[in-house]
Motif scaffolding. Structure first.
Motif, PDB file in Angstrom:
ATOM      1  N   LEU A  30      22.469  15.767   8.530  1.00  0.00           N
ATOM      2  CA  LEU A  30      22.114  15.419   9.911  1.00  0.00           C
ATOM      3  C   LEU A  30      22.840  16.296  10.926  1.00  0.00           C
ATOM      4  CD1 LEU A  30      20.304  13.614  11.575  1.00  0.00           C
ATOM      5  CD2 LEU A  30      22.131  11.901  11.617  1.00  0.00           C
ATOM      6  N   GLU A  31      24.019  16.781  10.594  1.00  0.00           N
ATOM      7  CA  GLU A  31      24.740  17.663  11.516  1.00  0.00           C
ATOM      8  C   GLU A  31      24.001  18.988  11.728  1.00  0.00           C
ATOM      9  OE1 GLU A  31      27.380  16.971  13.493  1.00  0.00           O
ATOM     10  OE2 GLU A  31      26.926  14.967  12.728  1.00  0.00           O
ATOM     11  N   VAL A  32      23.192  19.396  10.766  1.00  0.00           N
ATOM     12  CA  VAL A  32      22.373  20.611  10.913  1.00  0.00           C
ATOM     13  C   VAL A  32      21.071  20.275  11.616  1.00  0.00           C
ATOM     14  CG1 VAL A  32      21.109  22.417   9.674  1.00  0.00           C
ATOM     15  CG2 VAL A  32      23.396  21.734   8.896  1.00  0.00           C
ATOM     16  N   VAL A  33      20.314  19.309  11.082  1.00  0.00           N
ATOM     17  CA  VAL A  33      18.968  19.057  11.587  1.00  0.00           C
ATOM     18  C   VAL A  33      18.937  18.384  12.948  1.00  0.00           C
ATOM     19  CG1 VAL A  33      17.921  19.085   9.297  1.00  0.00           C
ATOM     20  CG2 VAL A  33      18.625  16.903  10.302  1.00  0.00           C
ATOM     21  N   VAL A  39      12.001  19.734  12.002  1.00  0.00           N
ATOM     22  CA  VAL A  39      12.390  19.528  10.607  1.00  0.00           C
ATOM     23  C   VAL A  39      12.508  18.038  10.324  1.00  0.00           C
ATOM     24  CG1 VAL A  39      14.200  19.957   8.895  1.00  0.00           C
ATOM     25  CG2 VAL A  39      13.576  21.742  10.528  1.00  0.00           C
ATOM     26  N   PRO A  40      11.787  17.539   9.308  1.00  0.00           N
ATOM     27  CA  PRO A  40      11.906  16.117   8.982  1.00  0.00           C
ATOM     28  C   PRO A  40      13.270  15.794   8.372  1.00  0.00           C
ATOM     29  CG  PRO A  40      10.424  17.223   7.441  1.00  0.00           C
ATOM     30  CD  PRO A  40      10.823  18.239   8.464  1.00  0.00           C
ATOM     31  N   TYR A  41      13.663  14.557   8.537  1.00  0.00           N
ATOM     32  CA  TYR A  41      14.925  14.091   7.946  1.00  0.00           C
ATOM     33  C   TYR A  41      14.727  12.665   7.468  1.00  0.00           C
ATOM     34  CZ  TYR A  41      19.802  12.927   7.313  1.00  0.00           C
ATOM     35  OH  TYR A  41      20.994  12.542   6.771  1.00  0.00           O
ATOM     36  N   PRO A  42      15.085  12.347   6.256  1.00  0.00           N
ATOM     37  CA  PRO A  42      15.655  13.244   5.253  1.00  0.00           C
ATOM     38  C   PRO A  42      14.657  14.307   4.814  1.00  0.00           C
ATOM     39  CG  PRO A  42      15.441  10.991   4.389  1.00  0.00           C
ATOM     40  CD  PRO A  42      14.952  10.969   5.787  1.00  0.00           C
ATOM     41  N   TYR A  43      15.196  15.426   4.373  1.00  0.00           N
ATOM     42  CA  TYR A  43      14.393  16.579   3.978  1.00  0.00           C
ATOM     43  C   TYR A  43      14.239  16.551   2.462  1.00  0.00           C
ATOM     44  CZ  TYR A  43      12.602  21.349   4.435  1.00  0.00           C
ATOM     45  OH  TYR A  43      11.810  22.466   4.454  1.00  0.00           O
ATOM     46  N   ARG A  44      12.975  16.547   2.026  1.00  0.00           N
ATOM     47  CA  ARG A  44      12.689  16.401   0.596  1.00  0.00           C
ATOM     48  C   ARG A  44      12.126  17.705   0.013  1.00  0.00           C
ATOM     49  NH1 ARG A  44       9.577  12.037   2.809  1.00  0.00           N
ATOM     50  NH2 ARG A  44       7.791  13.241   2.075  1.00  0.00           N
ATOM     51  N   LEU A  45      12.049  17.753  -1.301  1.00  0.00           N
ATOM     52  CA  LEU A  45      11.529  18.921  -1.991  1.00  0.00           C
ATOM     53  C   LEU A  45      10.095  19.233  -1.557  1.00  0.00           C
ATOM     54  CD1 LEU A  45      12.056  21.170  -4.024  1.00  0.00           C
ATOM     55  CD2 LEU A  45      11.285  19.607  -5.825  1.00  0.00           C
ATOM     56  N   ASP A  46       9.282  18.207  -1.354  1.00  0.00           N
ATOM     57  CA  ASP A  46       7.909  18.474  -0.920  1.00  0.00           C
ATOM     58  C   ASP A  46       7.871  19.104   0.465  1.00  0.00           C
ATOM     59  OD1 ASP A  46       8.677  15.718  -0.196  1.00  0.00           O
ATOM     60  OD2 ASP A  46       6.649  15.553   0.634  1.00  0.00           O
ATOM     61  N   GLU A  80       9.027  32.126  19.578  1.00  0.00           N
ATOM     62  CA  GLU A  80      10.378  32.335  20.093  1.00  0.00           C
ATOM     63  C   GLU A  80      11.317  32.622  18.938  1.00  0.00           C
ATOM     64  OE1 GLU A  80      11.344  28.693  22.129  1.00  0.00           O
ATOM     65  OE2 GLU A  80      11.909  27.689  20.294  1.00  0.00           O
ATOM     66  N   LEU A  81      12.517  33.088  19.244  1.00  0.00           N
ATOM     67  CA  LEU A  81      13.547  33.271  18.238  1.00  0.00           C
ATOM     68  C   LEU A  81      14.074  31.891  17.859  1.00  0.00           C
ATOM     69  CD1 LEU A  81      15.541  35.146  16.654  1.00  0.00           C
ATOM     70  CD2 LEU A  81      17.058  34.934  18.643  1.00  0.00           C
ATOM     71  N   GLY A  82      14.044  31.585  16.575  1.00  0.00           N
ATOM     72  CA  GLY A  82      14.558  30.316  16.087  1.00  0.00           C
ATOM     73  C   GLY A  82      15.409  30.546  14.854  1.00  0.00           C
ATOM     74  N   TYR A  83      16.362  29.674  14.625  1.00  0.00           N
ATOM     75  CA  TYR A  83      17.274  29.848  13.496  1.00  0.00           C
ATOM     76  C   TYR A  83      18.024  28.557  13.237  1.00  0.00           C
ATOM     77  CZ  TYR A  83      20.116  30.529  17.628  1.00  0.00           C
ATOM     78  OH  TYR A  83      20.686  30.366  18.862  1.00  0.00           O
ATOM     79  N   TRP A  84      18.574  28.468  12.062  1.00  0.00           N
ATOM     80  CA  TRP A  84      19.559  27.441  11.722  1.00  0.00           C
ATOM     81  C   TRP A  84      20.393  27.991  10.572  1.00  0.00           C
ATOM     82  CZ3 TRP A  84      19.677  25.761   6.765  1.00  0.00           C
ATOM     83  CH2 TRP A  84      18.514  25.877   6.011  1.00  0.00           C
ATOM     84  N   ILE A  85      21.561  27.442  10.433  1.00  0.00           N
ATOM     85  CA  ILE A  85      22.473  27.863   9.371  1.00  0.00           C
ATOM     86  C   ILE A  85      23.074  26.611   8.752  1.00  0.00           C
ATOM     87  CG2 ILE A  85      24.597  28.127  10.711  1.00  0.00           C
ATOM     88  CD1 ILE A  85      23.532  30.937   8.586  1.00  0.00           C
ATOM     89  N   GLY A  86      23.234  26.603   7.433  1.00  0.00           N
ATOM     90  CA  GLY A  86      23.816  25.453   6.752  1.00  0.00           C
ATOM     91  C   GLY A  86      25.260  25.234   7.167  1.00  0.00           C
ATOM     92  N   GLN A  87      25.663  23.975   7.267  1.00  0.00           N
ATOM     93  CA  GLN A  87      27.008  23.649   7.758  1.00  0.00           C
ATOM     94  C   GLN A  87      28.135  24.339   6.989  1.00  0.00           C
ATOM     95  OE1 GLN A  87      27.941  19.459   8.043  1.00  0.00           O
ATOM     96  NE2 GLN A  87      29.514  19.849   9.571  1.00  0.00           N
ATOM     97  N   PRO A  88      28.034  24.517   5.661  1.00  0.00           N
ATOM     98  CA  PRO A  88      29.134  25.211   4.977  1.00  0.00           C
ATOM     99  C   PRO A  88      29.342  26.648   5.463  1.00  0.00           C
ATOM    100  CG  PRO A  88      27.729  24.096   3.380  1.00  0.00           C
ATOM    101  CD  PRO A  88      27.034  24.021   4.719  1.00  0.00           C
ATOM    102  N   TYR A  89      28.368  27.180   6.209  1.00  0.00           N
ATOM    103  CA  TYR A  89      28.425  28.580   6.638  1.00  0.00           C
ATOM    104  C   TYR A  89      28.622  28.739   8.138  1.00  0.00           C
ATOM    105  CZ  TYR A  89      26.530  28.626   1.991  1.00  0.00           C
ATOM    106  OH  TYR A  89      26.355  28.405   0.652  1.00  0.00           O
TER     107      TYR A  89
END
Length: 167
Positions: A30-33, A39-46, A80-89
């Motif tokens: 949730l800290e990322v999304v 982006v849906p949350y929770p985020y599933r494999l599908d 537009e320019l869009g991005y996200w990065i995983g919290q460990p990074y």
């Protein structure tokens, strides 16, 4: 799009089906999304497989961000320019490095201004865009799918002249 963009520390490439599990791991935070709108949350494999098969593989401007062959985030230039990065990074400069490469590629072939934006309160994203030369242009309301509520987006724009002046 060039299939692969290499920076000093990162590789930006098109998504592959094999990226799905790593997408799920990184986006089930949730800290990322909370800073994303679509982006849906929770985020599933599908969700990940749908993104890869129906969006990322067809969008030549959507890239997986990899560090040492490990997925660390996503960057794209569509409307537009869009991005996200995983919290460990976080706090390693990866988004700025990836964004600098994507913006450079954008202005190699485009004369139009490049829009972007960030959720108010997302100081990390504000810093990335400001460091690249983006300037505020106004605010808008958007529905955050993961939070299921409206959020305020600070619209930003980068002109070719500002980009070139910063280089």
């Amino acid at each position: 799009m060039t299939d692969v963009i290499t920076t000093q520390r990162l590789v930006l490439r098109r998504f592959r089906r094999g990226d799905a599990a790593e997408l799920v791991d990184l986006l089930n935070n949730l800290e990322v999304v909370r800073w994303l709108t679509r982006v849906p949350y929770p985020y599933r494999l599908d969700h990940a497989l749908d993104f890869i098969e129906n969006v990322a593989t067809r969008d030549l401007n959507a890239c997986a961000i990899l560090k040492d062959q490990k997925l660390v985030g996503t960057i794209s230039v569509g409307e537009e320019l869009g991005y996200w990065i995983g919290q460990p990074y976080w706090n390693r400069g990866y988004v700025t490095e990836a964004a600098r490469a994507m913006v450079a590629r954008y202005f190699e072939s485009q004369d139009a201004d490049l829009p972007s934006g960030y959720h108010l309160g997302n100081e990390r994203s504000c810093a990335v865009l400001t460091n690249l030369g983006f300037r505020p242009t106004g605010r808008r309301c958007a529905l955050s799918e993961p939070l299921q509520r409206d959020v305020i987006i600070q619209n930003m724009v980068l002109t070719r002249a500002c980009w070139e002046a910063a280089q």
